[in-house]
Design a protein around this motif. Structure first.
Motif, short mmCIF file in Angstrom:
data_model
loop_
_atom_site.label_atom_id
_atom_site.label_comp_id
_atom_site.label_asym_id
_atom_site.label_seq_id
_atom_site.Cartn_x
_atom_site.Cartn_y
_atom_site.Cartn_z
N UNK A 130 -16.15 22.56 -16.83
CA UNK A 130 -15.43 22.38 -15.33
C UNK A 130 -14.86 20.99 -15.72
N UNK A 131 -15.30 20.23 -16.38
CA UNK A 131 -14.66 18.83 -16.47
C UNK A 131 -13.41 19.19 -17.01
N UNK A 134 -11.34 20.68 -14.34
CA UNK A 134 -10.73 19.80 -13.46
C UNK A 134 -9.60 18.85 -13.88
N UNK A 137 -6.27 21.13 -14.17
CA UNK A 137 -5.83 21.20 -12.83
C UNK A 137 -5.11 20.09 -12.09
N UNK A 138 -5.54 18.81 -12.59
CA UNK A 138 -4.43 17.88 -12.06
C UNK A 138 -3.22 17.74 -13.05
N UNK A 139 -3.09 18.38 -13.80
CA UNK A 139 -1.85 18.39 -14.56
C UNK A 139 -1.98 17.98 -15.98
N UNK A 140 -3.00 17.31 -16.29
CA UNK A 140 -3.05 16.84 -17.58
C UNK A 140 -3.13 17.88 -18.82
N UNK B 47 -7.61 30.62 -8.19
CA UNK B 47 -7.49 29.90 -9.74
C UNK B 47 -6.14 30.76 -10.15
N UNK B 50 -2.93 28.40 -9.40
CA UNK B 50 -2.65 27.39 -10.14
C UNK B 50 -2.80 27.44 -11.72
N UNK B 52 -5.03 28.60 -13.52
CA UNK B 52 -6.29 28.51 -14.32
C UNK B 52 -6.85 29.85 -14.68
N UNK B 78 0.80 22.48 -12.06
CA UNK B 78 -0.23 21.84 -11.46
C UNK B 78 -0.04 20.34 -10.77
N UNK B 79 1.14 19.78 -11.09
CA UNK B 79 1.49 18.73 -10.39
C UNK B 79 1.56 18.99 -8.89
N UNK B 83 -6.07 21.38 -6.61
CA UNK B 83 -7.28 22.31 -6.17
C UNK B 83 -8.52 21.34 -6.30
N UNK B 85 -12.95 21.73 -6.11
CA UNK B 85 -13.90 22.74 -6.37
C UNK B 85 -15.04 22.54 -5.64
N UNK B 89 -16.82 18.18 -9.43
CA UNK B 89 -16.00 17.90 -10.77
C UNK B 89 -15.45 16.53 -11.04
N UNK B 90 -15.98 15.48 -10.41
CA UNK B 90 -15.27 14.23 -10.41
C UNK B 90 -15.81 13.76 -12.20
N UNK B 103 -4.64 10.81 -13.17
CA UNK B 103 -3.69 11.66 -13.25
C UNK B 103 -2.13 11.14 -12.88
N UNK B 151 -8.57 12.59 -5.29
CA UNK B 151 -7.97 12.72 -6.52
C UNK B 151 -6.79 13.66 -6.28
N UNK B 152 -6.91 14.77 -5.73
CA UNK B 152 -5.99 15.88 -5.63
C UNK B 152 -4.64 15.57 -4.95
N UNK B 155 -2.05 12.82 -6.42
CA UNK B 155 -0.61 13.59 -7.05
C UNK B 155 0.42 14.00 -5.93
#
Lengths: 235, 247
Positions: A130-131, A134, A137-140, B47, B50, B52, B78-79, B83, B85, B89-90, B103, B151-152, B155
């Motif tokens: 999940x890391x 995550x 999903x931020x575009x990395x 999912x 985007x 996933x 994805x930019x 998303x 969760x 998921x930090x 990001x 965080x989301x 972006x």
């Protein structure tokens, strides 16, 4: 009893052997530091290659697996012979004209990179998917997710086992004596043969132990620290 | 044309068909809530949006761009789509501030200073300015989830997908997260939420979709879905929700 003390723990021989063994031990230190740096870098690269996704990367993964299988399975002393005697025997430019010290570093690096690759791999796999998700999903990109999210966490987790392997490597620097590196064990052997006294080996052993103990305690400390933090997190 | 257009999308995991011929349209600035039992396909649908997950059949268009034809730059897409969760998921090895700036600096090439300034503004907005230098494990679940939203948002996405973001939270922490989502909705963010918070869905959604076994069984305005559902399965589901005291 007196005989044992005289042959192994003679204060006089201790003093006489000390300077030569110390000179040799400095070579061990250089062997350690150089090999450890190389191992840290190469093993991480190979561990990452082993984890590459997709069918296109299959040959690279296979190559990485082949490498770790071969060098984890071969005794260091044989690798030392193959590198230390084999490479000079090839009569090739550059490859065959290095010092025994360099061949020693190569042998140690080849073998320990294989071990440490597995340590890194375990660390990378222990980071929860999940890391990565995550991060992606931020575009990395895949590589950015590895570089900033997965590998930093993986490396932190494997520092204790990594240091354990380094204790092994530090001791095994004595093995490259077989290809004629004038390190501590060799100096000790020379003294012993000339004087028919084994105290010089004890001197060398003391050096190794003195180097290992702080590293072992430091490893314990790191493990305790992490356990405490994990317990705090669980409550 | 809608901002998000899902057309005839199907998706299977092995033998299991998780989505069957799903159609969904989301207008710009619209808020759509996906409700339904666990395993009904809500998360999978998010999912797929985007990438996933890849869809097996059908087409998804986001902001005029077809994203399911295999030619789209996944990272680029994805930019535009944030998303969040259920499990936050930090990144545990980074401070709150670094979580938020990673990001923008690495993906969008924003300068470190600018990213930090903007991150501080965002943290201010979500009431966590004083936590910027903390690591995630020092924060409550609700605070962590708010940071994940920040965080989301850092972006500057055009679409936010929220995947059961309050399901892992203690009841007393749910409100602070929902308040933030409410503010986002008011600011005009286009959002798709998978949620079990029925009263919240009723309050913020423009449209509610009830999913059952991978099919959008019924969709309509919140009033219609919650007060006058036409499908038997929707009624059954809502009856169980009411029985559990969740509506």
């Amino acid at each position: 009893m007196h005989e044992v003390l005289q042959k192994f723990f003679s204060p006089h021989s201790f003093r006489v052997a000390l300077p030569d063994v110390w000179t040799g031990f400095q070579l061990n230190l250089k062997l350690m530091v150089l090999s450890e740096i190389l191992v840290l870098i190469l093993a991480l690269a190979i561990a990452v290659v082993r984890g590459l996704p997709g069918r296109g990367a299959a040959p690279f993964r296979a190559l990485a697996i082949f490498y770790t299988d071969i060098f984890r399975g071969t005794p260091l002393i044989l690798v030392a012979f193959l590198v230390g005697f084999g490479l000079p025997g090839l009569n090739m430019h550059v490859v065959s004209s290095q010092s025994n010290f360099v061949y020693g570093v190569i042998a140690l690096t080849l073998v320990y990179t294989a071990y440490v690759t597995e340590v890194y791999r375990a660390g990378i796999e222990s980071v929860h998917p999940s890391q990565r998700m995550a991060a992606r999903s931020l575009g990395l990109s895949y590589w950015q997710a590895m570089r900033y999210v997965v590998i930093p966490q993986a490396v932190r987790r494997v520092i204790p086992p990594l240091l354990n392997d380094f204790v092994g490597l530090q001791k095994d620097t004595a093995l490259v004596t077989v290809i004629g590196v004038a390190e501590a064990a060799q100096q000790a052997q020379q003294f012993s043969q000339n004087n028919y006294n084994f105290t010089s080996y004890v001197v060398a052993a003391v050096f190794f132990i003195l180097l290992t103990i702080p590293l072992a305690r430091f490893t314990d400390h790191l493990i305790a620290l992490r356990e405490r933090r994990e317990r705090a997190q669980a409550t | 044309m809608s901002f998000v257009d899902v057309k005839n999308v199907s998706k299977s995991f092995g033998e299991l068909r998780v989505l069957r011929d799903v159609d969904l349209a989301v207008e710009e600035h619209g808020v759509v809530c996906l409700i339904g039992a666990s395993g009904s396909g809500k998360s999978t649908l998010l999912r797929c949006l985007n990438l996933l997950e890849r869809v097996d059949e059908g087409e998804i268009v986001v902001d005029g761009q077809t994203i399911t034809n295999g030619h789209v730059d996944v990272n680029d897409l994805r930019r535009k789509i944030g998303i969040v969760f259920q499990a936050y998921n930090l990144f545990p090895h980074m401070t709150v501030l670094d979580n938020v700036t990673l990001a923008p600096t690495k993906v969008r090439g924003v300068s470190r200073r600018e990213a930090r300034d903007r991150a501080r503004d965002l943290l201010q907005r979500i009431g966590l300015a004083d936590k910027a230098q903390e690591f995630p494990d020092r924060l409550s679940g609700g605070q962590q989830q708010r940071v994940a939203i920040a965080r989301a948002l850092a972006m500057e996405p055009k679409l936010m997908l929220l995947d059961e973001i309050t399901s892992a939270l203690d009841p007393q922490l749910v409100a602070e997260v929902l308040q933030l989502v409410r503010e986002l909705a008011e600011s005009g963010m286009t959002m798709i939420l998978a949620t079990h918070e029925m009263s919240f869905a009723k309050e913020v959604a423009d449209k509610v979709c009830f999913l059952d076994q991978g099919v959008i069984c019924e969709e309509g305005s919140p009033e219609q879905i919650f007060s006058a559902p036409t499908q038997a399965r929707t009624r059954e589901f809502l009856a169980r929700v009411i029985e559990a005291g969740r509506l």
